[in-house]
Design an enzyme around this catalytic site. Structure first.
Site, PDB file in Angstrom:
ATOM      1  N   LEU A   4     -69.608   9.639  42.469  1.00 23.99           N
ATOM      2  CA  LEU A   4     -69.623   8.171  42.519  1.00 23.99           C
ATOM      3  C   LEU A   4     -68.597   7.544  41.572  1.00 23.99           C
ATOM      4  O   LEU A   4     -68.623   6.339  41.330  1.00 23.99           O
ATOM      5  CB  LEU A   4     -71.029   7.644  42.215  1.00 23.99           C
ATOM      6  CG  LEU A   4     -72.091   8.059  43.245  1.00 23.99           C
ATOM      7  CD1 LEU A   4     -73.466   7.520  42.860  1.00 23.99           C
ATOM      8  CD2 LEU A   4     -71.740   7.583  44.652  1.00 23.99           C
ATOM      9  N   ALA A  23     -64.570   5.017  36.370  1.00 26.57           N
ATOM     10  CA  ALA A  23     -65.090   3.683  36.050  1.00 26.57           C
ATOM     11  C   ALA A  23     -65.169   3.481  34.535  1.00 26.57           C
ATOM     12  O   ALA A  23     -64.827   2.409  34.018  1.00 26.57           O
ATOM     13  CB  ALA A  23     -66.456   3.474  36.693  1.00 26.57           C
ATOM     14  N   ASP A  76     -59.854   7.691  43.179  1.00 24.12           N
ATOM     15  CA  ASP A  76     -60.924   7.093  42.372  1.00 24.12           C
ATOM     16  C   ASP A  76     -60.375   5.974  41.486  1.00 24.12           C
ATOM     17  O   ASP A  76     -60.911   4.863  41.462  1.00 24.12           O
ATOM     18  CB  ASP A  76     -61.596   8.148  41.475  1.00 24.12           C
ATOM     19  CG  ASP A  76     -62.641   8.969  42.213  1.00 24.12           C
ATOM     20  OD1 ASP A  76     -62.555   9.034  43.448  1.00 24.12           O
ATOM     21  OD2 ASP A  76     -63.527   9.536  41.557  1.00 24.12           O
TER      22      ASP A  76
HETATM   23  O1  PMV Z   1     -64.809  12.147  42.109  1.00 24.62           O
HETATM   24  P1  PMV Z   1     -65.405  12.570  43.413  1.00 24.62           P
HETATM   25  O2  PMV Z   1     -66.399  13.659  43.321  1.00 24.62           O
HETATM   26  O3  PMV Z   1     -65.790  11.405  44.255  1.00 24.62           O
HETATM   27  O4  PMV Z   1     -64.231  13.306  44.252  1.00 24.62           O
HETATM   28  C1  PMV Z   1     -63.088  12.673  44.650  1.00 24.62           C
HETATM   29  C2  PMV Z   1     -62.677  13.140  45.973  1.00 24.62           C
HETATM   30  C3  PMV Z   1     -61.862  14.396  46.097  1.00 24.62           C
HETATM   31  O5  PMV Z   1     -61.050  14.193  47.253  1.00 24.62           O
HETATM   32  C4  PMV Z   1     -62.762  15.591  46.331  1.00 24.62           C
HETATM   33  C5  PMV Z   1     -60.976  14.700  44.898  1.00 24.62           C
HETATM   34  C6  PMV Z   1     -59.838  13.711  44.719  1.00 24.62           C
HETATM   35  O6  PMV Z   1     -59.263  13.713  43.617  1.00 24.62           O
HETATM   36  O7  PMV Z   1     -59.479  12.983  45.651  1.00 24.62           O
END
Ligand code: PMV
Length: 315
Positions: A106, A111, A152
Site C-alpha cells: 500500500l 508515503a 509508488d
Molecule cells: O510497493 P508495492 O508492494 O506496492 O510494489 C510496487 C509494485 C511493483 O511493481 C511490484 C514494484 C515496483 O517498484 O513497481
C-alpha cells in the site's frame, strides 16, 4: 517557529505491477483514507544541528546522528539537507506516524518519505516542488526495494490516478465514472524487494516467457486505461481478473491472496486481483455500491484481517 505538518496518502496498483519494473505501463491510484504524516517542531533549547526523530509505529526514537546512513528516515533527512544545501538544521524534532500498514503493497515507505520531505523542506523555509519530492522519494525507495519502477513515489506525490511508464512523462487518468474498490488484507507482511528479486531471477532464467507475460500485462494496463476513460467499469473488472491470472503465472500470488480473490468474485465483485508486490499484503476487488458490504463480509469470512473501501475518482 510553528510546527509544520505534511501528509501523503497510501496507494493501490489497479493493473500492471511487476511488469512496470520492465517498462510496461501500469495504473495506480491514491488511497486517501490511509495516510503517513510528518510533523516538525522546533526545539528552542536544542543546539543547531540536533535533529531528533520519533517514529512510534516502528518503535524508533533516536537522534539523527545515531542512525545508520541507509536507515530510510535518516537517509531521507540527509537527502533533503543536501538538496537544499543546508549543513545544519535548526534544532528540531521530526515525528512520523502512519495509518498505512507496512510491507503490504500500500505504499507506506513512499508515503512516509513524501510526507517527511515535504514537511522538512517547508520547515527549512524552502518547500520542494512535487517533481523534486518524487525524485528524492525514488532515491529512498531504492533502499526499500532495490530496483523500484518509480510508480509508488509518483502516484503518492501527485495524489492522482496515474498511467505510469518508467522514465516517461507522467499521465493522469480521466475519470468520467468513479468506481468503488475494496482492499482486503491477508495480514501477511511481504517485503516487495523479495518478490521483485524472485521475478528478476525467473526473468533472467527464461527471458522469452517472462517478456511475453510482461507484454500481456502491459496490454491489460493499456486496455484498462481505455476502459476507465470511457467509463466502461465492467470491462475493468474483467481486465483485473486477467491480470491476476498472469500474476499467478509469474508466481507472485499466494494461497491466501487467491482465497480472498475467489471469495470476492463469488460474492459478486466485478473483478479481483492482488495489488502491489504480492505473496502476501493486499488484494483489491472492484464492487458496486450495492454489493460492497456483501463482498466485504465474504472477504472477512475467509480471513481478511482488514477491509478498506475506497472511491476512485479524479481529485
Ligand atoms: O510497493 P508495492 O508492494 O506496492 O510494489 C510496487 C509494485 C511493483 O511493481 C511490484 C514494484 C515496483 O517498484 O513497481
Amino acid at each position: 517557529m510553528p510546527a509544520i505538518t505534511a501528509t501523503a496518502p497510501g496507494k493501490i496498483i489497479l493493473l500492471g505491477e511487476h511488469a512496470v519494473v520492465y517498462r510496461r505501463p501500469a495504473i495506480a491510484v491514491p488511497v486517501t483514507q490511509i495516510r503517513a504524516r510528518a510533523i516538525l517542531t522546533a526545539n528552542p533549547r536544542g543546539k543547531p544541528g540536533d535533529l531528533h526523530i520519533q517514529a512510534p509505529n516502528i518503535g524508533l526514537e533516536s537522534d539523527l546522528d545515531e542512525l545508520a546512513p541507509d536507515q530510510p528516515l535518516a537517509a531521507a533527512v540527509r537527502l533533503v539537507l543536501r538538496e537544499l544545501g543546508i549543513k545544519q538544521s535548526p534544532a528540531c524534532t521530526l515525528r512520523i506516524t502512519s495509518t498505512i500498514p507496512v510491507a503490504s503493497g500500500l505504499g507506506s515507505g513512499a508515503a512516509v518519505s513524501v510526507a517527511l520531505i515535504r514537511a522538512l523542506s517547508a520547515f527549512l523555509g524552502k518547500p520542494l516542488e512535487d517533481e523534486r519530492v518524487s525524485s528524492l522519494t525514488f532515491e529512498i525507495e531504492k533502499l526499500h526495494h532495490g530496483t523500484p519502477s518509480g510508480i509508488d513515489n509518483t502516484v503518492i506525490t501527485y495524489a492522482k490516478p496515474v498511467f505510469y511508464i518508467k522514465d516517461e512523462t507522467i499521465e493522469t487518468l480521466e475519470m468520467p465514472r468513479p468506481f468503488t474498490i475494496l482492499i482486503g488484507d491477508t495480514g501477511i507482511p511481504s517485503p516487495t524487494a523479495a518478490a521483485v528479486g524472485d521475478v528478476r531471477r525467473a526473468w533472467q532464467a527464461d527471458p522469452m516467457t517472462y517478456e511475453s507475460m510482461f507484454e500481456a500485462i502491459g496490454q491489460i494496463a493499456r486496455s484498462g486505461r481505455a476502459a476507465i476513460e470511457a467509463g466502461r467499469i465492467d470491462s475493468l473488472g474483467l481486465l483485473m481478473d486477467e491480470n491476476q491470472e498472469l500474476l499467478k503465472n509469474i508466481n507472485v500470488s499466494s494461497p491466501e491472496l487467491d482465497a480472498l480473490v475467489e471469495a470476492a468474485r463469488r460474492a459478486g465483485a466485478a473483478g479481483a486481483k492482488l495489488s502491489g508486490g504480492g505473496r502476501g499484503g493486499n488484494m483489491i476487488a472492484l464492487v458496486s455500491t450495492q454489493n460492497a458490504s456483501r463482498v466485504t463480509q465474504a472477504l472477512q469470512e475467509v480471513g481478511a484481517k482488514r477491509v478498506i473501501q475506497t472511491e476512485v475518482r479524479k481529485p
